[in-house]
Each structure stands twice: as C-alpha cells, then as structure tokens.
Design an enzyme around this catalytic site. Structure first.
Site, PDB file in Angstrom:
ATOM      1  CD  GLU A 159      -1.349   2.458   1.852  1.00 20.51           C
ATOM      2  OE1 GLU A 159      -1.999   3.494   1.655  1.00 20.51           O
ATOM      3  OE2 GLU A 159      -0.265   2.468   2.467  1.00 20.51           O
ATOM      4  CB  SER A 208      -9.491   0.116   3.097  1.00 18.26           C
ATOM      5  OG  SER A 208      -9.558  -0.179   4.457  1.00 18.26           O
ATOM      6  CB  CYS A 226      -4.556  -4.381   4.003  1.00 18.15           C
ATOM      7  SG  CYS A 226      -4.454  -2.786   4.803  1.00 18.15           S
ATOM      8  CB  THR A 249      -4.190   1.455  14.045  1.00 17.80           C
ATOM      9  OG1 THR A 249      -4.563   2.524  13.164  1.00 17.80           O
ATOM     10  CG2 THR A 249      -5.199   1.361  15.157  1.00 17.80           C
ATOM     11  CG  HIS A 287      -6.245  -6.928   7.321  1.00 16.80           C
ATOM     12  ND1 HIS A 287      -4.889  -6.692   7.298  1.00 16.80           N
ATOM     13  CD2 HIS A 287      -6.839  -5.710   7.415  1.00 16.80           C
ATOM     14  CE1 HIS A 287      -4.680  -5.394   7.357  1.00 16.80           C
ATOM     15  NE2 HIS A 287      -5.841  -4.774   7.437  1.00 16.80           N
TER      16      HIS A 287
HETATM   17  N1  CAA Z   1     -10.271   0.554  28.363  1.00 19.69           N
HETATM   18  C1  CAA Z   1     -10.641  -0.435  27.523  1.00 19.69           C
HETATM   19  N2  CAA Z   1     -11.219  -0.215  26.313  1.00 19.69           N
HETATM   20  C2  CAA Z   1     -11.400   1.062  25.928  1.00 19.69           C
HETATM   21  C3  CAA Z   1     -11.046   2.152  26.768  1.00 19.69           C
HETATM   22  C4  CAA Z   1     -10.445   1.853  28.029  1.00 19.69           C
HETATM   23  N3  CAA Z   1     -10.055   2.815  28.865  1.00 19.69           N
HETATM   24  N4  CAA Z   1     -11.369   3.294  26.126  1.00 19.69           N
HETATM   25  C5  CAA Z   1     -11.906   2.949  24.933  1.00 19.69           C
HETATM   26  N5  CAA Z   1     -11.929   1.598  24.816  1.00 19.69           N
HETATM   27  C6  CAA Z   1     -12.388   0.790  23.685  1.00 19.69           C
HETATM   28  C7  CAA Z   1     -13.653   1.319  23.035  1.00 19.69           C
HETATM   29  O1  CAA Z   1     -14.813   0.882  23.726  1.00 19.69           O
HETATM   30  C8  CAA Z   1     -13.522   0.692  21.644  1.00 19.69           C
HETATM   31  O2  CAA Z   1     -13.875  -0.678  21.715  1.00 19.69           O
HETATM   32  P1  CAA Z   1     -15.037  -1.255  20.748  1.00 19.69           P
HETATM   33  O3  CAA Z   1     -14.596  -0.913  19.331  1.00 19.69           O
HETATM   34  O4  CAA Z   1     -14.994  -2.703  21.006  1.00 19.69           O
HETATM   35  O5  CAA Z   1     -16.269  -0.542  21.130  1.00 19.69           O
HETATM   36  C9  CAA Z   1     -12.013   0.720  21.389  1.00 19.69           C
HETATM   37  O6  CAA Z   1     -11.406   0.926  22.661  1.00 19.69           O
HETATM   38  C10 CAA Z   1     -11.582   1.837  20.460  1.00 19.69           C
HETATM   39  O7  CAA Z   1     -12.176   3.013  20.896  1.00 19.69           O
HETATM   40  P2  CAA Z   1     -12.773   4.095  19.891  1.00 19.69           P
HETATM   41  O8  CAA Z   1     -13.626   3.430  18.853  1.00 19.69           O
HETATM   42  O9  CAA Z   1     -13.335   5.204  20.664  1.00 19.69           O
HETATM   43  O10 CAA Z   1     -11.398   4.535  19.222  1.00 19.69           O
HETATM   44  P3  CAA Z   1     -11.084   5.658  18.158  1.00 19.69           P
HETATM   45  O11 CAA Z   1     -12.277   6.417  17.745  1.00 19.69           O
HETATM   46  O12 CAA Z   1      -9.940   6.418  18.706  1.00 19.69           O
HETATM   47  O13 CAA Z   1     -10.597   4.860  16.869  1.00 19.69           O
HETATM   48  C11 CAA Z   1      -9.993   3.239  15.271  1.00 19.69           C
HETATM   49  C12 CAA Z   1     -10.273   3.499  16.767  1.00 19.69           C
HETATM   50  C13 CAA Z   1     -11.243   3.524  14.459  1.00 19.69           C
HETATM   51  C14 CAA Z   1      -9.577   1.796  15.107  1.00 19.69           C
HETATM   52  C15 CAA Z   1      -8.828   4.191  14.827  1.00 19.69           C
HETATM   53  O14 CAA Z   1      -7.644   3.821  15.489  1.00 19.69           O
HETATM   54  C16 CAA Z   1      -8.583   4.181  13.338  1.00 19.69           C
HETATM   55  O15 CAA Z   1      -9.193   4.943  12.591  1.00 19.69           O
HETATM   56  N6  CAA Z   1      -7.633   3.318  12.853  1.00 19.69           N
HETATM   57  C17 CAA Z   1      -7.299   3.225  11.429  1.00 19.69           C
HETATM   58  C18 CAA Z   1      -8.374   2.507  10.635  1.00 19.69           C
HETATM   59  C19 CAA Z   1      -8.456   1.029  10.892  1.00 19.69           C
HETATM   60  O16 CAA Z   1      -7.529   0.406  11.351  1.00 19.69           O
HETATM   61  N7  CAA Z   1      -9.599   0.440  10.539  1.00 19.69           N
HETATM   62  C20 CAA Z   1      -9.800  -0.971  10.650  1.00 19.69           C
HETATM   63  C21 CAA Z   1     -10.654  -1.544   9.553  1.00 19.69           C
HETATM   64  S1  CAA Z   1     -10.016  -1.060   7.957  1.00 19.69           S
HETATM   65  C22 CAA Z   1      -8.745  -2.162   7.640  1.00 19.69           C
HETATM   66  O17 CAA Z   1      -8.635  -3.171   8.262  1.00 19.69           O
HETATM   67  C23 CAA Z   1      -7.776  -1.822   6.564  1.00 19.69           C
HETATM   68  C24 CAA Z   1      -6.569  -1.238   7.195  1.00 19.69           C
HETATM   69  O18 CAA Z   1      -5.637  -1.972   7.527  1.00 19.69           O
HETATM   70  C25 CAA Z   1      -6.507   0.194   7.432  1.00 19.69           C
END
Ligand code: CAA
Length: 391
Positions: free
Chosen positions: A83, A312, A115, A156, A237
């Site tokens: 990528e 994606s 990916c 991430t 993945h």
């Molecule tokens: N203790 C334990 N858990 C906690 C916590 C705490 N203190 N605070 C938050 N959490 C949990 C939340 O409940 C949530 O869990 P669930 O998803 O099970 O509900 C988790 O931590 C993450 O919290 P948020 O959703 O609030 O986190 P965020 O908004 O900061 O974003 C993310 C998380 C969307 C993964 C972000 O890191 C992101 O955008 N990452 C890049 C995109 C990505 O990886 N997408 C995955 C699918 S796409 C793909 O796979 C292709 C690729 O490689 C990119």
C-alpha cells in the site's frame, strides 16, 4: 511438464523495523487511558521505521533468508504487494530483485489494493506455479503504515514485510482452491498520490471490513468451501488485533453460531501475538498472523486454517489452507522472535521526528542518517533516484 497436486506456501519469513514505540509512550503524550490501546484495540507497541528504512529494505530483509535457504534457480517471478509504494512507475520489487541478486531471467511486478494486495499476489503466484510446477514465485508483502500525528489512526500504525516462497508440494501450507471474493466501492481508507499519510474514516472502515467478511464468506460457501467448524484457526487481516475478534464474532453471528469468548480466543488468539507488538503492516498483516499461529500452536498437522484478507476500498477474500506434515521443521520461530526483540525503543519525540521526515523534492543529493543495523539500508536519494546499500 509434471502434474501437480498441491501448491502453497513453501517458506515464510518476516522482517520488521529498527525502532519500536510502546503504546504507553503514545498514551503519555496524548493523555489516552492505556486500557484503550492495550484492551480496546489490542495493541502493545508499533514498529517504527528508521530514516534509512523503507518498504524495499524491509522486503529485502524478509526475503533474504528465503533465498539463503532455497537459492534463486527456480524463481522466475517476484510479486511485490504494498500500500505504501515508493514510486508511481517502478516496482519496489525491482530494487529487491537487485539487492538479492536474483537472476535477470525473471518478471517482477508490484500489486496494489490496500491491505489485500498480498493475497492477490499469492493467488496469482499459485496460478503461475500451476502452469509450470517447476517454477517458484517469490511473493513479498511490505508496508509502512502511516496516519496523521494526533489522529485516531495514529495508534494503529506499524511496519513489517513478509516474504513467501510459493511452490508445488509446499513445506508449510497447501492453499485450497475455493476462494470467496468480495468487492464494494467504499471510501473507508485511501491515500491520494500527493499524500504520505492515509486518510481514513475509522468507524466506516470497521463496518466495511465486517461487510466484506460477510460477503466473502457467503461467496466462499457458494463456491463449495468448508463448513465453519472444520477450521482449527482463523487468520484475519489485523489492522489492530481487536479487529480480528470483531471479525470472528461477526462471522459466527452471521453463521448462527454461539459467540463464546473462550472459543473465539482459541480460534484466533495465537494469530495475534506478532501483530499486537508490530502494529498494522497492511499487506503483510494477515501473513504475520499465520507466522504467529504456526510458531505457537502445538501441532496443526493436516488441520485447516481459514484466511480472511481485507483491503480497504474494498476487496476481500476468504480462503483455506491445510498445514503440511513436517511443517515445524521449516519454521523460522527463533528468527521471527529475534526480528521483534531486536527493535530499539524510540521515545515519543524521536518517533515524531521520524514521522515528520520527508525527502526534499529538488533532485539534490540527500543522504540519510545511518540509523539501521540490518542487512539493507536506504542510503539516500540522489537526482530523484533512491540509492540502496547492502551491508
Ligand atoms: N479501556 C478499555 N477499552 C477502551 C477504553 C479503556 N479505557 N477506552 C476505549 N476503549 C475501547 C472502546 O470501547 C472501543 O472498543 P469497541 O470498538 O470494542 O467498542 C475501542 O477501545 C476503540 O475506541 P474508539 O472506537 O473510541 O477509538 P477511536 O475512535 O480512537 O478509533 C480506530 C479506533 C477507528 C480503530 C482508529 O484507530 C482508526 O481509525 N484506525 C485506522 C483505521 C483502521 O484500522 N480500521 C480498521 C478496519 S479497515 C482495515 O482493516 C484496513 C486497514 O488496515 C486500514
């Protein structure tokens, strides 16, 4: 031409970067409760590339042990999946071909679909070996995952390369024929040519991934694939390891199975060990999951392993492999642990500096600081040409 009964992964080796940033350092910087990283997304640390590392040096470092073990004679094709491409025209695989001293009688190409690219590479390689089973194909998946500083995606990131030798009568995993495939035009994660860091709609990307799991599984069953309970383990993945748990839970729900936490942990727990400390390695991530599984599981001989590759944008593929008797003699467990253990911790300020570093685009001579200790390094950029060095 000889006939061929099985084709698959004959050897698998991986490399990761010089530096590592623990999630505790990121949490200290941005005030995030560490449980969100350790439990919420299931990540402990992420690999950070040095100024003189890129997808070429990582890819060459991953592939070199394969060449050392098997030689170059039967390799007529190199497929480089990424990528995080470094050139709009030239395949990163050509640099690796040169660094490894592969024969000139070879075709080399780069593949892209976020990916998912390495799985396309694997399937194309299987097609080539099917046509001529005396040939072997070197598949390299190499990526540096980069999001904006202080964005939700920042936690991430990661970097790694996996090299796989695809051959007839493979020593590790036979890849089975039915594949479930799925494509949907979604803007969950993308990177326009003028950007270094990916753009992402985090929640949309999770939804799109889960839809792709469902879609590729549906097609897999329609193609006559195995039943869900035939699989000993599932390699998903893993952009972050919690995503594998979300995906497997979703698949079980889709198929009307119980979502018992212990059973889910048994099905995917051992696939997450390397990804949890390396971070997202995009194309390499699903095969890093396979490496962790093979290295840690008691004995998977003749067991079926499921693969779910997601890129994606989006494209996904669900397929199966069978682990070959004697596979453990061919694993690289020690080298894999060493690749992870040898990384040097970088502090938050150091990581930020590396993240912000870009090459000037003036065509001048821009050497890189010598930070890496591995076998290959990016020595600099001169007259718009990347210059690599073998140690
Ligand atoms: N203790 C334990 N858990 C906690 C916590 C705490 N203190 N605070 C938050 N959490 C949990 C939340 O409940 C949530 O869990 P669930 O998803 O099970 O509900 C988790 O931590 C993450 O919290 P948020 O959703 O609030 O986190 P965020 O908004 O900061 O974003 C993310 C998380 C969307 C993964 C972000 O890191 C992101 O955008 N990452 C890049 C995109 C990505 O990886 N997408 C995955 C699918 S796409 C793909 O796979 C292709 C690729 O490689 C990119």
């Amino acid at each position: 031409m000889t006939s061929v009964s099985a084709i698959g992964i004959h050897d698998l080796s991986f490399a990761t970067s010089e530096f590592v940033l623990p999630h505790t350092a990121l949490a200290d910087h941005n005030g995030t409760e560490i449980g969100k990283y350790h439990l919420g997304i299931g990540q402990q640390s992420m690999s950070i590339t040095a100024a003189d590392e890129d997808i070429v040096t990582l890819g060459a470092a991953a592939a070199a042990p394969i060449i050392a073990r098997h030689g170059t004679d039967q390799i007529r094709t190199v497929v480089f999946a990424t990528e995080s491409s470094i050139d709009q025209a030239k395949s990163a695989g050509v640099y690796v071909h040169s660094l490894l001293g592969l024969p000139s009688a070879a075709r080399v190409v780069e593949l892209k679909q976020a990916c998912y690219g390495a799985t396309a590479a694997l399937q194309f390689a299987i097609g080539l070996v099917h046509r001529d089973p005396t040939q072997r194909v070197l598949v390299i998946a190499s990526d540096v995952s980069k999001y904006e500083l202080d964005s939700p995606g920042e936690a991430t990131q990661g970097a790694a390369a996996v090299a796989m030798l695809v051959a007839a009568d493979p020593a590790l995993v036979r890849i089975e024929e039915p594949s479930g495939v799925f494509t949907a035009d979604v803007m969950d994660f993308w990177r326009p040519n003028y950007r270094d860091a990916a753009l992402v709609d985090g929640q949309e990307s999770i939804t799109a991934y889960l839809q792709a799991v469902e879609g590729s599984w549906k097609d897999y069953t329609e193609q006559g694939g195995r039943a869900l309970d035939e699989f000993a383990a599932f390699c998903y993945h893993q952009p972050f390891t919690k995503m594998a748990y979300k995906a497997h839970t979703h698949l079980l729900n889709t198929c009307g199975y119980d979502t018992d936490k212990d059973a889910i942990a048994r099905a995917i727990g051992q696939t997450t060990a390397y990804n949890a400390v390396v971070g997202n390695s995009y194309t390499a991530a699903v095969y890093l999951g396979l490496a962790a599984l093979l290295d840690q599981a008691d004995d998977l001989t003749d067991q079926a392993v499921a693969f779910l590759s997601y890129g994606s944008g989006s494209v996904a593929e669900f397929f199966a492999g069978t682990v070959v008797p004697g596979y453990r003699e061919h694993l690289r467990t020690e080298a894999n642990s060493e690749a992870i253990a040898r990384r040097r911790p970088v502090d938050y300020a150091g990581y930020r500096e590396l993240h912000e570093q870009t090459f000037p685009t003036d065509g001048g001579d821009h050497p890189t600081p010598e930070q890496t200790t591995g076998p290959f390094r990016l020595a600099g950029i001169r007259a718009h040409k990347r210059v690599y060095q073998v140690r």
